[in-house]
Design an enzyme around this catalytic site. Structure first.
Site, short mmCIF file in Angstrom:
data_model
loop_
_atom_site.label_atom_id
_atom_site.label_comp_id
_atom_site.label_asym_id
_atom_site.label_seq_id
_atom_site.Cartn_x
_atom_site.Cartn_y
_atom_site.Cartn_z
N SER A 94 11.73 -38.21 -49.97
CA SER A 94 12.19 -37.96 -48.59
C SER A 94 11.05 -37.71 -47.62
CB SER A 94 13.11 -36.74 -48.56
OG SER A 94 14.18 -36.92 -49.44
N THR A 196 13.36 -33.43 -47.00
CA THR A 196 12.60 -33.23 -45.76
C THR A 196 12.06 -31.80 -45.67
OG1 THR A 196 13.93 -34.79 -44.52
CG2 THR A 196 12.91 -33.01 -43.25
N ARG A 224 15.07 -46.59 -36.59
CA ARG A 224 15.83 -45.35 -36.45
C ARG A 224 14.87 -44.14 -36.52
NH1 ARG A 224 16.60 -40.38 -39.53
NH2 ARG A 224 18.66 -39.58 -39.02
N THR A 247 17.04 -29.41 -41.42
CA THR A 247 17.10 -30.50 -42.39
C THR A 247 18.54 -31.03 -42.39
OG1 THR A 247 16.68 -31.15 -44.68
CG2 THR A 247 17.60 -28.97 -44.34
N GLY A 250 20.14 -35.98 -39.12
CA GLY A 250 19.37 -35.84 -37.90
C GLY A 250 20.15 -36.12 -36.63
C1 SD4 Z 1 16.53 -37.11 -40.55
N1 SD4 Z 1 16.69 -34.73 -40.75
O1 SD4 Z 1 15.72 -38.02 -40.42
C2 SD4 Z 1 16.14 -35.91 -41.37
C3 SD4 Z 1 16.55 -36.13 -42.80
C4 SD4 Z 1 16.69 -34.90 -43.61
O2 SD4 Z 1 17.49 -33.84 -45.42
O3 SD4 Z 1 16.34 -33.81 -43.23
N2 SD4 Z 1 17.28 -34.95 -44.75
O4 SD4 Z 1 17.66 -37.16 -40.09
#
Ligand code: SD4
Length: 335
Positions: A94, A196, A224, A247, A250
């Protein structure tokens, strides 16, 4: 694929990324939790500085940040070097190298950093650079801008001395190729043991900084960008008050500007825990389909009190303070 269908499906993909990985993280930490029966979200609110807090089960990252603080360095150095541990970890799918790609096979990364003076630097949709957080810091310190995107961000990184490399590892490529067979946006139960990373630290001077870095949602549309690198959404720090980071899905964090909201609620007198809970409830109130995705927040105030809250069970976070590095399970909304 029609936009509506993709967005619904992406929500489910997000669910897999967050709920699934969090489960794995907690399984990994069961042993640790047994040893520390008092490690619940509420027992972790004793103020203490210096300190480090990060999303998910990332003991190596918080250890690195703690070591940097012990050397007397700034919270900014601590969060940068702390999250770089995860960026370099190819097993973390991630973040950074080894991150899962978009639907076209490109690994695109988002990262931001914020210092005690309210300065902010970020890169979004950057490719081929393993440490986007370090590039984000250079954007903050060496340019008149706060956010660089895509090829411009990569070009700036290379000019700043970063070496471009292929970030798609064999195992992430394999996962993407398997996904491509059906190209369906169904929930994915991931096996990676963390996610993340958002990190906040308070140094020996009592100053706060934060960092957040991610490869975003797996198999997202090309271009994105999520919340993680967007000021006020994935991260916000006000050294007079505290900091927060997010997290999860998003799109939902962006729509509610969650990290800024948490810091403002703390400014008005709420504890970090109360502020995180209100920010999650805001997401729930605004999104009828909240059961389909995860959002989790962590926060710290100037005193070093912490808070964490999420929609679904199994979000967890790591705190290093008082010479102890512990993983805690977050309280959650959907009981
Ligand atoms: C996102 N917040 O790109 C991030 C992904 C994430 O746990 O945090 N996943 O949307």
């Amino acid at each position: 694929m029609k936009r509506r269908k993709f967005i619904q499906s992406a929500a489910l993909t997000g669910l897999g990324l967050t709920v699934g990985t969090a489960f794995a993280a907690c399984t990994d930490t069961q042993e640790q939790e047994k040893k520390n029966k008092s490690a619940t979200s509420n027992s972790n609110m004793e103020p203490s500085t210096p300190m480090v807090i990060a999303t998910w089960n990332v003991p190596n990252a918080t250890t690195k940040a703690w070591e940097v603080l012990q050397e007397g360095k700034s919270a900014l150095d601590a969060v940068e070097q702390g999250v770089m541990v995860e960026e370099a970890d190819e097993k973390n799918q991630s973040v950074g190298k080894g991150g899962l790609p978009d639907r076209d096979g490109n690994v695109t990364l988002d990262a931001c950093i914020m210092n005690k003076d309210g300065n902010y630097g970020a890169v979004v949709c950057i490719e081929n650079i393993k440490h986007p957080i370090a590039v984000a810091r250079k954007v903050m310190e060496n340019t008149p801008h706060v956010l660089l995107a895509g090829n411009g961000a990569k070009q700036f990184a290379i000019e700043s001395g970063f070496t471009p490399e292929d970030l798609l590892t064999e195992s992430s490529k394999k996962a993407w190729e398997e996904w491509k067979i059906k190209s369906e946006y169904k929930p994915i139960i991931n096996i990676e043991n963390h996610d993340t990373i958002g990190m906040l630290a308070i140094d020996k001077n009592g100053d706060i900084s934060g960092a957040c870095t991610t490869s975003g949602l797996a198999y997202k549309m090309q271009g994105r960008v999520g919340d993680s690198a967007i000021i006020g959404s994935g991260l916000f720090v006000d050294n007079e008050v505290g900091g927060a980071t997010a997290t999860g899905m998003g799109e939902e964090v962006l729509k509610t500007v969650g990290s800024f909201l948490i810091v403002e609620l703390m400014r008005q007198g709420k504890s970090p825990q109360e502020a995180c809970e209100e920010a999650v409830k805001r997401v729930v109130k605004k999104s009828p389909n909240y059961k389909d995705f995860q959002v989790g927040y962590i926060a710290v105030n100037k005193k070093g009190e912490t808070g964490a809250y999420c929609i679904h069970e199994w979000f967890n976070y790591t705190v290093y303070k008082n010479n102890e590095n512990k993983n805690y399970k977050s309280d959650f909304y959907n009981k």
